[in-house]
Design a protein around this motif. Structure first.
Motif, PDB file in Angstrom:
ATOM      1  N   GLN A  47       0.804  -1.226   0.000  1.00 15.70           N
ATOM      2  CA  GLN A  47       0.000   0.000   0.000  1.00 15.70           C
ATOM      3  C   GLN A  47       0.839   1.279   0.000  1.00 15.70           C
ATOM      4  O   GLN A  47       0.311   2.346  -0.336  1.00 15.70           O
ATOM      5  N   ARG A  48       2.096   1.194   0.333  1.00 17.92           N
ATOM      6  CA  ARG A  48       2.886   2.411   0.475  1.00 17.92           C
ATOM      7  C   ARG A  48       3.134   3.140  -0.845  1.00 17.92           C
ATOM      8  O   ARG A  48       2.929   4.365  -0.910  1.00 17.92           O
ATOM      9  N   PRO A  49       3.577   2.485  -1.935  1.00 15.62           N
ATOM     10  CA  PRO A  49       3.809   3.239  -3.180  1.00 15.62           C
ATOM     11  C   PRO A  49       2.573   3.965  -3.703  1.00 15.62           C
ATOM     12  O   PRO A  49       2.665   5.146  -4.072  1.00 15.62           O
ATOM     13  N   PRO A  50       1.365   3.325  -3.767  1.00 11.08           N
ATOM     14  CA  PRO A  50       0.204   4.081  -4.267  1.00 11.08           C
ATOM     15  C   PRO A  50      -0.183   5.257  -3.382  1.00 11.08           C
ATOM     16  O   PRO A  50      -0.797   6.219  -3.876  1.00 11.08           O
ATOM     17  N   SER A  51       0.141   5.198  -2.099  1.00 12.13           N
ATOM     18  CA  SER A  51      -0.275   6.277  -1.202  1.00 12.13           C
ATOM     19  C   SER A  51       0.393   7.607  -1.535  1.00 12.13           C
ATOM     20  O   SER A  51      -0.103   8.660  -1.137  1.00 12.13           O
ATOM     21  N   TYR A  52       1.512   7.589  -2.278  1.00 10.00           N
ATOM     22  CA  TYR A  52       2.202   8.824  -2.625  1.00 10.00           C
ATOM     23  C   TYR A  52       1.651   9.464  -3.898  1.00 10.00           C
ATOM     24  O   TYR A  52       1.872  10.654  -4.137  1.00 10.00           O
ATOM     25  N   ILE A  53       0.968   8.696  -4.742  1.00 11.66           N
ATOM     26  CA  ILE A  53       0.444   9.244  -5.997  1.00 11.66           C
ATOM     27  C   ILE A  53      -1.077   9.311  -6.003  1.00 11.66           C
ATOM     28  O   ILE A  53      -1.656   9.925  -6.896  1.00 11.66           O
ATOM     29  N   ALA A  54      -1.737   8.708  -5.015  1.00 12.05           N
ATOM     30  CA  ALA A  54      -3.199   8.697  -4.989  1.00 12.05           C
ATOM     31  C   ALA A  54      -3.816  10.060  -4.662  1.00 12.05           C
ATOM     32  O   ALA A  54      -4.847  10.410  -5.245  1.00 12.05           O
ATOM     33  N   PRO A  55      -3.256  10.884  -3.746  1.00 10.35           N
ATOM     34  CA  PRO A  55      -3.920  12.149  -3.389  1.00 10.35           C
ATOM     35  C   PRO A  55      -4.191  13.084  -4.560  1.00 10.35           C
ATOM     36  O   PRO A  55      -5.315  13.586  -4.689  1.00 10.35           O
ATOM     37  N   PRO A  56      -3.225  13.363  -5.465  1.00 11.02           N
ATOM     38  CA  PRO A  56      -3.563  14.269  -6.576  1.00 11.02           C
ATOM     39  C   PRO A  56      -4.606  13.685  -7.518  1.00 11.02           C
ATOM     40  O   PRO A  56      -5.454  14.418  -8.035  1.00 11.02           O
ATOM     41  N   VAL A  57      -4.566  12.377  -7.742  1.00 14.53           N
ATOM     42  CA  VAL A  57      -5.572  11.753  -8.605  1.00 14.53           C
ATOM     43  C   VAL A  57      -6.951  11.850  -7.967  1.00 14.53           C
ATOM     44  O   VAL A  57      -7.949  12.160  -8.631  1.00 14.53           O
ATOM     45  N   LEU A  58      -7.026  11.600  -6.666  1.00 15.33           N
ATOM     46  CA  LEU A  58      -8.308  11.703  -5.966  1.00 15.33           C
ATOM     47  C   LEU A  58      -8.834  13.135  -5.988  1.00 15.33           C
ATOM     48  O   LEU A  58     -10.024  13.365  -6.240  1.00 15.33           O
ATOM     49  N   ALA A  59      -7.950  14.108  -5.741  1.00 13.18           N
ATOM     50  CA  ALA A  59      -8.385  15.510  -5.732  1.00 13.18           C
ATOM     51  C   ALA A  59      -8.928  15.923  -7.092  1.00 13.18           C
ATOM     52  O   ALA A  59      -9.986  16.577  -7.187  1.00 13.18           O
ATOM     53  N   LEU A  60      -8.242  15.538  -8.147  1.00 15.83           N
ATOM     54  CA  LEU A  60      -8.703  15.884  -9.489  1.00 15.83           C
ATOM     55  C   LEU A  60     -10.013  15.183  -9.821  1.00 15.83           C
ATOM     56  O   LEU A  60     -10.912  15.769 -10.446  1.00 15.83           O
ATOM     57  N   TYR A  61     -10.146  13.940  -9.398  1.00 13.66           N
ATOM     58  CA  TYR A  61     -11.377  13.190  -9.664  1.00 13.66           C
ATOM     59  C   TYR A  61     -12.569  13.812  -8.937  1.00 13.66           C
ATOM     60  O   TYR A  61     -13.633  14.017  -9.533  1.00 13.66           O
ATOM     61  N   VAL A  62     -12.390  14.138  -7.661  1.00 10.04           N
ATOM     62  CA  VAL A  62     -13.483  14.733  -6.894  1.00 10.04           C
ATOM     63  C   VAL A  62     -13.849  16.106  -7.448  1.00 10.04           C
ATOM     64  O   VAL A  62     -15.036  16.448  -7.579  1.00 10.04           O
ATOM     65  N   TRP A  63     -12.840  16.910  -7.825  1.00  9.43           N
ATOM     66  CA  TRP A  63     -13.119  18.235  -8.380  1.00  9.43           C
ATOM     67  C   TRP A  63     -13.850  18.116  -9.718  1.00  9.43           C
ATOM     68  O   TRP A  63     -14.741  18.907 -10.025  1.00  9.43           O
ATOM     69  N   GLY A  64     -13.462  17.129 -10.521  1.00 13.13           N
ATOM     70  CA  GLY A  64     -14.137  16.955 -11.803  1.00 13.13           C
ATOM     71  C   GLY A  64     -15.554  16.445 -11.674  1.00 13.13           C
ATOM     72  O   GLY A  64     -16.414  16.749 -12.519  1.00 13.13           O
ATOM     73  N   MET A  65     -15.847  15.679 -10.637  1.00 14.42           N
ATOM     74  CA  MET A  65     -17.187  15.132 -10.436  1.00 14.42           C
ATOM     75  C   MET A  65     -18.100  16.091  -9.685  1.00 14.42           C
ATOM     76  O   MET A  65     -19.318  15.891  -9.657  1.00 14.42           O
ATOM     77  N   ALA A  66     -17.543  17.130  -9.079  1.00 21.99           N
ATOM     78  CA  ALA A  66     -18.359  18.064  -8.296  1.00 21.99           C
ATOM     79  C   ALA A  66     -19.260  18.891  -9.223  1.00 21.99           C
ATOM     80  O   ALA A  66     -18.857  19.263 -10.328  1.00 21.99           O
ATOM     81  N   PRO A  67     -20.501  19.162  -8.795  1.00 23.24           N
ATOM     82  CA  PRO A  67     -21.429  19.965  -9.619  1.00 23.24           C
ATOM     83  C   PRO A  67     -21.078  21.444  -9.579  1.00 23.24           C
ATOM     84  O   PRO A  67     -21.721  22.252  -8.888  1.00 23.24           O
ATOM     85  N   LEU A  68     -20.055  21.831 -10.303  1.00 19.49           N
ATOM     86  CA  LEU A  68     -19.582  23.213 -10.316  1.00 19.49           C
ATOM     87  C   LEU A  68     -20.004  23.904 -11.606  1.00 19.49           C
ATOM     88  O   LEU A  68     -20.293  23.248 -12.610  1.00 19.49           O
ATOM     89  N   PRO A  69     -20.025  25.219 -11.623  1.00 16.64           N
ATOM     90  CA  PRO A  69     -20.293  25.948 -12.872  1.00 16.64           C
ATOM     91  C   PRO A  69     -19.241  25.631 -13.926  1.00 16.64           C
ATOM     92  O   PRO A  69     -18.101  25.244 -13.596  1.00 16.64           O
ATOM     93  N   PRO A  70     -19.588  25.759 -15.208  1.00 14.55           N
ATOM     94  CA  PRO A  70     -18.624  25.417 -16.271  1.00 14.55           C
ATOM     95  C   PRO A  70     -17.310  26.177 -16.171  1.00 14.55           C
ATOM     96  O   PRO A  70     -16.250  25.641 -16.488  1.00 14.55           O
ATOM     97  N   ARG A  71     -17.356  27.437 -15.720  1.00 22.25           N
ATOM     98  CA  ARG A  71     -16.117  28.219 -15.649  1.00 22.25           C
ATOM     99  C   ARG A  71     -15.177  27.715 -14.559  1.00 22.25           C
ATOM    100  O   ARG A  71     -13.989  28.060 -14.558  1.00 22.25           O
ATOM    101  N   MET A  72     -15.690  26.908 -13.633  1.00 19.36           N
ATOM    102  CA  MET A  72     -14.857  26.380 -12.548  1.00 19.36           C
ATOM    103  C   MET A  72     -14.431  24.941 -12.799  1.00 19.36           C
ATOM    104  O   MET A  72     -13.701  24.370 -11.995  1.00 19.36           O
ATOM    105  N   GLN A  73     -14.877  24.340 -13.902  1.00 20.53           N
ATOM    106  CA  GLN A  73     -14.482  22.975 -14.201  1.00 20.53           C
ATOM    107  C   GLN A  73     -13.022  22.937 -14.662  1.00 20.53           C
ATOM    108  O   GLN A  73     -12.569  23.824 -15.384  1.00 20.53           O
ATOM    109  N   PRO A  74     -12.262  21.938 -14.249  1.00 19.35           N
ATOM    110  CA  PRO A  74     -10.847  21.865 -14.649  1.00 19.35           C
ATOM    111  C   PRO A  74     -10.708  21.572 -16.137  1.00 19.35           C
ATOM    112  O   PRO A  74     -11.422  20.746 -16.695  1.00 19.35           O
TER     113      PRO A  74
END
Length: 221
Positions: free
Chosen positions: A173-200
């Motif tokens: 579990q240790r190697p994925p734990s160093y690269i998972a946070p940015p992927v999770l943050a981008l995934y959650v931000w992309g799935m959030a119901p935000l206005p189009p101008r705030m979408q990544p």
């Protein structure tokens, strides 16, 4: 313990090995049903990983073997040896072969999934984007070369594994734990119901992944 949820969400929601199977479903309903079924199956590894260790420890104490053998250092017990001890000392000879065969089959299935996902990413998501006119034969060749490269990198990674921790679960579990946070943050931000101008956008998402994974790689090294 809370950090494990970051790795879990990244793996189950954004990992190519999982997403590829969902995209291959017959339809949206089948893909959603498969995700729900997999979620229930994921509850099983907890008891399956914990109970054998408890049983092995109790039997070793009862028989005076393993970590309870005369002269054994209990503080330096090898926890990964709990299941092998059960297989060798409790199961009948015929059942041992079945257990070993099941473990090898699971290993080959996992390797096949990783190789298939790696070949798909390299040939379709990378090579086909760079060369849109590439033929099917060239895509297959690139996928095979990618699988061979991943296999060689996996073999070269073997000497590093013991340096990551003293327990199997930790250094898996240790190697994925160093690269998972940015992927999770981008995934959650992309799935959030935000206005189009705030979408990544694609450029911002790429920069986020490069910086986040780069920082994780530096921290890992």
């Amino acid at each position: 313990a809370t950090g494990y949820f970051v790795v879990s969400v990244w793996y189950w929601a954004a990992d190519q090995e999982i997403a590829q199977r969902v995209l291959a479903a017959r339809g949206l309903a089948h893909g959603q049903a498969a995700c729900v079924a997999a979620a229930f199956l994921k509850l099983a590894p907890g008891p399956l990983m914990v109970l054998p260790g408890i049983i092995s420890r109790a039997l070793q104490k009862q028989r005076g073997e393993g970590v309870y053998a005369p002269g054994a250092a209990r503080d330096e017990a090898d926890f990964d040896a709990a299941l092998p001890w059960l297989v060798l000392n409790v199961l009948p000879p015929a059942a041992r072969g079945v257990v070993v065969a099941a473990m090898l089959a699971a290993l080959m299935s996992s390797l096949a999934s990783v190789f298939n996902s790696s070949a798909t990413l390299l040939s379709v998501s990378v090579w086909h984007k760079l060369r849109p006119q590439a033929s099917e034969a060239s895509l297959v060749l690139v996928g095979r070369v990618g699988v061979a490269a991943v296999a060689m990198l996996s073999v070269a990674w073997l000497p590093v594994i013991p340096l990551l921790g003293s327990q199997l679960f930790i250094y898996v579990q240790r190697p994925p734990s160093y690269i998972a946070p940015p992927v999770l943050a981008l995934y959650v931000w992309g799935m959030a119901p935000l206005p189009p101008r705030m979408q990544p956008e694609a450029f911002g998402a790429g920069v986020c992944l490069l910086l986040g994974v780069g920082a994780g790689a530096v921290r890992f090294i």
